[in-house]
Each structure stands twice: as C-alpha cells, then as structure tokens.
Design a protein around this motif. Structure first.
Motif, PDB file in Angstrom:
ATOM      1  N   ARG A  54       0.839  -1.210   0.000  1.00 52.45           N
ATOM      2  CA  ARG A  54       0.000   0.000   0.000  1.00 52.45           C
ATOM      3  C   ARG A  54       0.873   1.259   0.000  1.00 52.45           C
ATOM      4  O   ARG A  54       0.589   2.212  -0.711  1.00 52.45           O
ATOM      5  CB  ARG A  54      -0.920   0.016   1.223  1.00 52.45           C
ATOM      6  CG  ARG A  54      -2.084  -0.909   1.096  1.00 52.45           C
ATOM      7  CD  ARG A  54      -3.005  -0.798   2.283  1.00 52.45           C
ATOM      8  NE  ARG A  54      -4.173  -1.627   2.082  1.00 52.45           N
ATOM      9  CZ  ARG A  54      -5.262  -1.537   2.795  1.00 52.45           C
ATOM     10  NH1 ARG A  54      -5.337  -0.667   3.784  1.00 52.45           N
ATOM     11  NH2 ARG A  54      -6.285  -2.322   2.557  1.00 52.45           N
ATOM     12  N   LYS A  66      -5.622   9.608   4.588  1.00 55.04           N
ATOM     13  CA  LYS A  66      -6.529   8.520   4.960  1.00 55.04           C
ATOM     14  C   LYS A  66      -7.610   8.355   3.900  1.00 55.04           C
ATOM     15  O   LYS A  66      -7.907   7.231   3.478  1.00 55.04           O
ATOM     16  CB  LYS A  66      -7.153   8.772   6.327  1.00 55.04           C
ATOM     17  CG  LYS A  66      -8.074   7.627   6.732  1.00 55.04           C
ATOM     18  CD  LYS A  66      -8.600   7.777   8.120  1.00 55.04           C
ATOM     19  CE  LYS A  66      -9.542   6.700   8.570  1.00 55.04           C
ATOM     20  NZ  LYS A  66      -9.891   5.635   7.700  1.00 55.04           N
ATOM     21  N   GLU A  67      -8.184   9.444   3.450  1.00 58.40           N
ATOM     22  CA  GLU A  67      -9.226   9.375   2.427  1.00 58.40           C
ATOM     23  C   GLU A  67      -8.661   8.816   1.111  1.00 58.40           C
ATOM     24  O   GLU A  67      -9.295   7.985   0.458  1.00 58.40           O
ATOM     25  CB  GLU A  67      -9.827  10.764   2.186  1.00 58.40           C
ATOM     26  CG  GLU A  67     -10.955  10.778   1.183  1.00 58.40           C
ATOM     27  CD  GLU A  67     -11.513  12.165   0.956  1.00 58.40           C
ATOM     28  OE1 GLU A  67     -12.025  12.402  -0.144  1.00 58.40           O
ATOM     29  OE2 GLU A  67     -11.421  13.006   1.865  1.00 58.40           O
ATOM     30  N   SER A 112      -6.080   6.841   0.785  1.00 60.19           N
ATOM     31  CA  SER A 112      -5.827   5.421   1.027  1.00 60.19           C
ATOM     32  C   SER A 112      -7.127   4.622   0.997  1.00 60.19           C
ATOM     33  O   SER A 112      -7.201   3.558   0.382  1.00 60.19           O
ATOM     34  CB  SER A 112      -5.128   5.241   2.374  1.00 60.19           C
ATOM     35  OG  SER A 112      -4.853   3.894   2.605  1.00 60.19           O
ATOM     36  N   ASP A 113      -8.157   5.140   1.644  1.00 63.84           N
ATOM     37  CA  ASP A 113      -9.449   4.455   1.653  1.00 63.84           C
ATOM     38  C   ASP A 113      -9.999   4.289   0.244  1.00 63.84           C
ATOM     39  O   ASP A 113     -10.535   3.241  -0.109  1.00 63.84           O
ATOM     40  CB  ASP A 113     -10.465   5.211   2.519  1.00 63.84           C
ATOM     41  CG  ASP A 113     -10.158   5.106   4.008  1.00 63.84           C
ATOM     42  OD1 ASP A 113      -9.306   4.263   4.373  1.00 63.84           O
ATOM     43  OD2 ASP A 113     -10.746   5.882   4.787  1.00 63.84           O
ATOM     44  N   ARG A 114      -9.874   5.317  -0.573  1.00 65.53           N
ATOM     45  CA  ARG A 114     -10.372   5.230  -1.958  1.00 65.53           C
ATOM     46  C   ARG A 114      -9.576   4.239  -2.789  1.00 65.53           C
ATOM     47  O   ARG A 114     -10.138   3.483  -3.567  1.00 65.53           O
ATOM     48  CB  ARG A 114     -10.300   6.602  -2.633  1.00 65.53           C
ATOM     49  CG  ARG A 114     -11.444   7.494  -2.265  1.00 65.53           C
ATOM     50  CD  ARG A 114     -11.355   8.719  -3.075  1.00 65.53           C
ATOM     51  NE  ARG A 114     -12.594   8.843  -3.824  1.00 65.53           N
ATOM     52  CZ  ARG A 114     -12.863   9.853  -4.593  1.00 65.53           C
ATOM     53  NH1 ARG A 114     -11.990  10.809  -4.764  1.00 65.53           N
ATOM     54  NH2 ARG A 114     -14.002   9.908  -5.226  1.00 65.53           N
ATOM     55  N   GLU A 157     -10.379   0.579  -1.069  1.00 65.60           N
ATOM     56  CA  GLU A 157     -11.694   0.315  -0.496  1.00 65.60           C
ATOM     57  C   GLU A 157     -12.178  -1.099  -0.739  1.00 65.60           C
ATOM     58  O   GLU A 157     -12.933  -1.648   0.061  1.00 65.60           O
ATOM     59  CB  GLU A 157     -12.718   1.326  -1.018  1.00 65.60           C
ATOM     60  CG  GLU A 157     -13.015   1.212  -2.506  1.00 65.60           C
ATOM     61  CD  GLU A 157     -13.848   2.367  -3.014  1.00 65.60           C
ATOM     62  OE1 GLU A 157     -14.467   3.056  -2.207  1.00 65.60           O
ATOM     63  OE2 GLU A 157     -13.883   2.567  -4.233  1.00 65.60           O
ATOM     64  N   GLN A 159     -10.519  -3.738  -0.487  1.00 66.11           N
ATOM     65  CA  GLN A 159      -9.809  -4.678   0.372  1.00 66.11           C
ATOM     66  C   GLN A 159     -10.346  -4.526   1.740  1.00 66.11           C
ATOM     67  O   GLN A 159     -10.026  -4.569   2.744  1.00 66.11           O
ATOM     68  CB  GLN A 159      -8.297  -4.436   0.299  1.00 66.11           C
ATOM     69  CG  GLN A 159      -7.804  -4.656  -1.099  1.00 66.11           C
ATOM     70  CD  GLN A 159      -6.329  -4.321  -1.230  1.00 66.11           C
ATOM     71  OE1 GLN A 159      -5.684  -3.840  -0.322  1.00 66.11           O
ATOM     72  NE2 GLN A 159      -5.782  -4.583  -2.393  1.00 66.11           N
TER      73      GLN A 159
END
Length: 194
Positions: free
Chosen positions: A78, A184-185, A187-189, A192, A194
């Motif tokens: 990541r 964080k946003e 990374s989340d996008r 998502e 996973q």
C-alpha cells in the motif's frame, strides 16, 4: 493334648499367618502396581496434554507471525502504491501547461502577495521553466520582481526585502499539505475493495 497336636496347631497357625501375610503382601503389591500404573497413566496424560498445549501454542505463534508478516507486506504494498500515486501527481503538476498553469500560478502569487503589507518590496522565486510566465504575470504588480529560480514543481515563493517573511506557495508545498490532510481518504479510496 499331645505335643504333636500342639506343634501341629502352631504350624497351622504359622501357616495361616504366613498365608495371611502372603495375601496381604500380594494385595499390597497389587495396590502398589495399580498405583504405579495409575501414576504412569496420569504422567502420560499430563505429558500428552503438555505436548498438545505446546503444539497449539506454537501453531498460534506461527499463525500470528504469518498474519503479521502478511499485514506488513500488505502495508508495504500500500505504501508503494501511495508513493506511486504521489509521484504521478507530482509529474502531473510539473507537466501542467498553458492557461491552467497560468491560472494556478496567478492564484498562488495573489494569495502570497496578500500576506504582505502594501508597499512592501517583494521578490518572487519560481521554477526555471516558469520564468517567462512569472515575469509576464508580475507586470501587473508594483514593487514585485522575479528574483530567481526555485527547485519546485511550480508556483511561487515570495519574500519581502524589508522583513524575514517568506510565503511558500509552491505546488510542492500545497501538494504536501493536501496529501497529509487527505492521506486517509486517499488510502481508503485506493484500497476500499480490500
């Protein structure tokens, strides 16, 4: 009673007592063997349980270790993807051209100049490739001059000749601020699913 009878009675009593002692001895021997067998069985069960606990504990440790390694590998992947995205954004910012680059540079210059008092003499630094663009934009400002190159993706660094104030409105500094504020946003996008 004759002596033979007394002797025979004593012998019978001795035999009976010997038989009784032998029977008690056999019973005690059986008890000892039985206790020893029970102890041996208990020792065997305890050892078996201990081995099972050790196997279970080792299995759990290996499973935990494997999970940790997998998590670290996933986090490393990541991190690599995020670095790639960051580099792609930097490349896109460096490649901006034409009207879009002029609009962004002008907006960043205006915001930086607004940080200083009216009448301050200001120096502007920018990317070497943007020198002509910056000099053209600076014709609209009094007491603001292009002072040299700055190693950056674009944008401006403005400083006053009268004070130690410096405003860094480069694409790099803005990207880092936006990146950190939205990591964080982002990374989340990206992850998502996973």
């Amino acid at each position: 009673m004759s002596l033979d009878t007394v002797v025979e009675d004593i012998r019978d009593e001795a035999r009976a007592r010997a038989e009784e002692i032998r029977a008690e001895g056999e019973n005690r021997a059986e008890e000892i063997v039985s206790e020893a067998e029970a102890d041996a069985e208990q020792i065997h069960e305890d050892r078996e349980a201990e081995v099972e606990r050790e196997i279970s504990q080792e299995r759990e440790q290996k499973l935990s270790s494997a999970k940790l390694e997998a998590k670290q590998a996933r986090l490393g992947a990541r991190r690599d993807v995020l670095e790639d995205v960051h580099e792609d954004v930097e490349a896109a910012l460096a490649d901006l051209s034409g009207d879009r680059r002029e609009e962004l540079t002008t907006a960043l210059l205006e915001a930086a100049v607004a940080e200083f008092d009216d009448g301050d003499s200001l120096r502007v630094y920018g990317r070497a490739a943007d020198q002509a663009l910056l000099e053209d934009i600076l014709t609209d400002y009094e007491d603001v001059t292009f002072a040299g190159e700055r190693d950056c993706l674009g944008g401006v660094v403005v400083e006053s000749t009268n004070s130690r104030v410096r405003v860094n409105n480069t694409f790099d500094s803005l990207l880092e601020t936006v990146w950190e504020d939205n990591l964080k946003e982002i990374s989340d996008r990206l992850f998502e699913a996973q």
